[in-house]
Design a protein around this motif. Structure first.
Motif, PDB file in Angstrom:
ATOM      1  N   THR A  64      14.630   3.994  -7.387  1.00 34.63           N
ATOM      2  CA  THR A  64      14.533   5.147  -6.216  1.00 34.63           C
ATOM      3  C   THR A  64      12.922   5.037  -5.440  1.00 34.63           C
ATOM      4  O   THR A  64      13.159   4.914  -4.274  1.00 34.63           O
ATOM      5  N   THR A  65      12.193   5.165  -6.278  1.00 33.52           N
ATOM      6  CA  THR A  65      10.853   4.974  -5.819  1.00 33.52           C
ATOM      7  C   THR A  65      10.554   3.598  -4.893  1.00 33.52           C
ATOM      8  O   THR A  65       9.977   3.422  -3.791  1.00 33.52           O
ATOM      9  N   HIS A  66      10.877   2.593  -5.432  1.00 31.00           N
ATOM     10  CA  HIS A  66      11.005   1.241  -4.791  1.00 31.00           C
ATOM     11  C   HIS A  66      11.860   1.132  -3.677  1.00 31.00           C
ATOM     12  O   HIS A  66      11.521   0.364  -2.643  1.00 31.00           O
ATOM     13  N   SER A  67      13.119   1.761  -3.931  1.00 32.55           N
ATOM     14  CA  SER A  67      14.085   1.732  -2.672  1.00 32.55           C
ATOM     15  C   SER A  67      13.561   2.336  -1.446  1.00 32.55           C
ATOM     16  O   SER A  67      13.759   2.015  -0.459  1.00 32.55           O
ATOM     17  N   ILE A  68      12.776   3.527  -1.763  1.00 35.70           N
ATOM     18  CA  ILE A  68      12.290   4.156  -0.609  1.00 35.70           C
ATOM     19  C   ILE A  68      11.234   3.336   0.239  1.00 35.70           C
ATOM     20  O   ILE A  68      11.282   3.408   1.472  1.00 35.70           O
ATOM     21  N   VAL A  69      10.379   2.723  -0.499  1.00 38.17           N
ATOM     22  CA  VAL A  69       9.365   2.106   0.130  1.00 38.17           C
ATOM     23  C   VAL A  69      10.110   1.051   1.024  1.00 38.17           C
ATOM     24  O   VAL A  69       9.536   0.396   1.971  1.00 38.17           O
ATOM     25  N   THR A  70      11.087   0.247   0.223  1.00 38.30           N
ATOM     26  CA  THR A  70      11.839  -0.695   1.061  1.00 38.30           C
ATOM     27  C   THR A  70      12.395  -0.216   2.313  1.00 38.30           C
ATOM     28  O   THR A  70      12.356  -0.930   3.492  1.00 38.30           O
ATOM     29  N   PHE A  71      12.898   0.975   2.313  1.00 42.27           N
ATOM     30  CA  PHE A  71      13.764   1.466   3.410  1.00 42.27           C
ATOM     31  C   PHE A  71      12.609   1.823   4.547  1.00 42.27           C
ATOM     32  O   PHE A  71      12.768   1.861   5.694  1.00 42.27           O
ATOM     33  N   GLU A  72      11.470   2.421   4.094  1.00 42.75           N
ATOM     34  CA  GLU A  72      10.391   2.872   4.884  1.00 42.75           C
ATOM     35  C   GLU A  72       9.891   1.545   5.718  1.00 42.75           C
ATOM     36  O   GLU A  72       9.420   1.695   6.825  1.00 42.75           O
ATOM     37  N   GLU A  75      12.309  -2.019   8.897  1.00 45.91           N
ATOM     38  CA  GLU A  75      12.498  -2.575  10.266  1.00 45.91           C
ATOM     39  C   GLU A  75      11.305  -3.696  10.305  1.00 45.91           C
ATOM     40  O   GLU A  75      11.552  -4.546  10.995  1.00 45.91           O
ATOM     41  N   GLU A  76      10.254  -3.485  10.060  1.00 50.11           N
ATOM     42  CA  GLU A  76       8.830  -4.162   9.796  1.00 50.11           C
ATOM     43  C   GLU A  76       9.201  -5.518   9.210  1.00 50.11           C
ATOM     44  O   GLU A  76       8.930  -6.590   9.771  1.00 50.11           O
ATOM     45  N   GLU A  77       9.959  -5.440   7.911  1.00 54.35           N
ATOM     46  CA  GLU A  77      10.145  -6.866   7.397  1.00 54.35           C
ATOM     47  C   GLU A  77      11.476  -7.550   7.856  1.00 54.35           C
ATOM     48  O   GLU A  77      11.392  -8.701   7.723  1.00 54.35           O
ATOM     49  N   ASP A  81      16.126  -1.619  12.622  1.00 53.35           N
ATOM     50  CA  ASP A  81      16.184  -0.058  12.157  1.00 53.35           C
ATOM     51  C   ASP A  81      17.362   0.147  11.362  1.00 53.35           C
ATOM     52  O   ASP A  81      18.417   0.230  11.665  1.00 53.35           O
ATOM     53  N   PRO A  82      17.116   0.496  10.052  1.00 55.18           N
ATOM     54  CA  PRO A  82      18.273   1.005   9.242  1.00 55.18           C
ATOM     55  C   PRO A  82      18.654   2.521   9.606  1.00 55.18           C
ATOM     56  O   PRO A  82      19.474   3.013   8.682  1.00 55.18           O
TER      57      PRO A  82
END
Length: 122
Positions: A64-72, A75-77, A81-82
Motif C-alpha cells: 500500500t505504501t508503494h500504491s499510494i506513491v503511484t496514485f500520487e 497523472e504526472e506519469e 487524473d485518477p
C-alpha cells in the motif's frame, strides 16, 4: 496477437497489470498479459477503492505504501487524473485483544515509515 513472450502474466487485474507495467519498465523483454474478459473486470472491479496502511503484516503495508506513491504520481506519469483523494480511514477496535493487535501493527507500520499523522491506535 503475438505468439511468444519473455514473460506471460495470467490475469489483467490490478496486480497483473501493475506487474506487467513494472517488468516492462525494467526491460524484462516482451511482456504479455492474458485476460479472459476486459482489463480489471474481475475482483479488481468489485473493490471499494480504499487504500490503507493498517495491515498486520509487512507485505500489506509495503504494497500500500508503494500504491499510494503511484496514485500520487499517476497523472504526472500517465497523463490521466485518477481522482485519487486521501480522506482517511477508520477502524473501530472493540476488544482488548484487538487493541493489543492494533498496537503491535501500528509499531510495525511506523517502523516501515508510515506517517504517524495517518493513523492512531489506542
Amino acid at each position: 496477437m503475438a505468439e511468444t513472450a519473455d514473460v506471460l502474466i495470467v490475469g489483467a487485474g490490478i496486480m497483473g497489470v501493475s506487474t506487467a507495467y513494472h517488468l516492462a519498465r525494467r526491460g524484462a523483454g516482451r511482456v504479455m498479459v492474458l485476460e479472459r474478459d476486459s482489463v480489471c473486470s474481475g475482483s479488481t472491479a468489485l473493490a471499494s477503492g480504499g487504500i490503507r496502511h493498517q495491515y498486520a503484516n509487512r507485505l500489506g503495508v509495503e504494497l500500500t505504501t508503494h500504491s499510494i506513491v503511484t496514485f500520487e504520481r499517476f497523472e504526472e506519469e500517465f497523463g490521466v487524473d485518477p481522482n485519487f483523494r486521501q480522506h482517511g480511514y477508520l477502524i473501530l477496535i472493540a476488544t482488548d485483544d484487538a487493541l493489543s493487535v492494533a498496537r503491535r501493527s501500528v509499531a510495525m507500520q511506523r517502523s516501515l515509515g508510515v506517517d504517524d499523522g495517518q493513523q492512531r491506535a489506542g
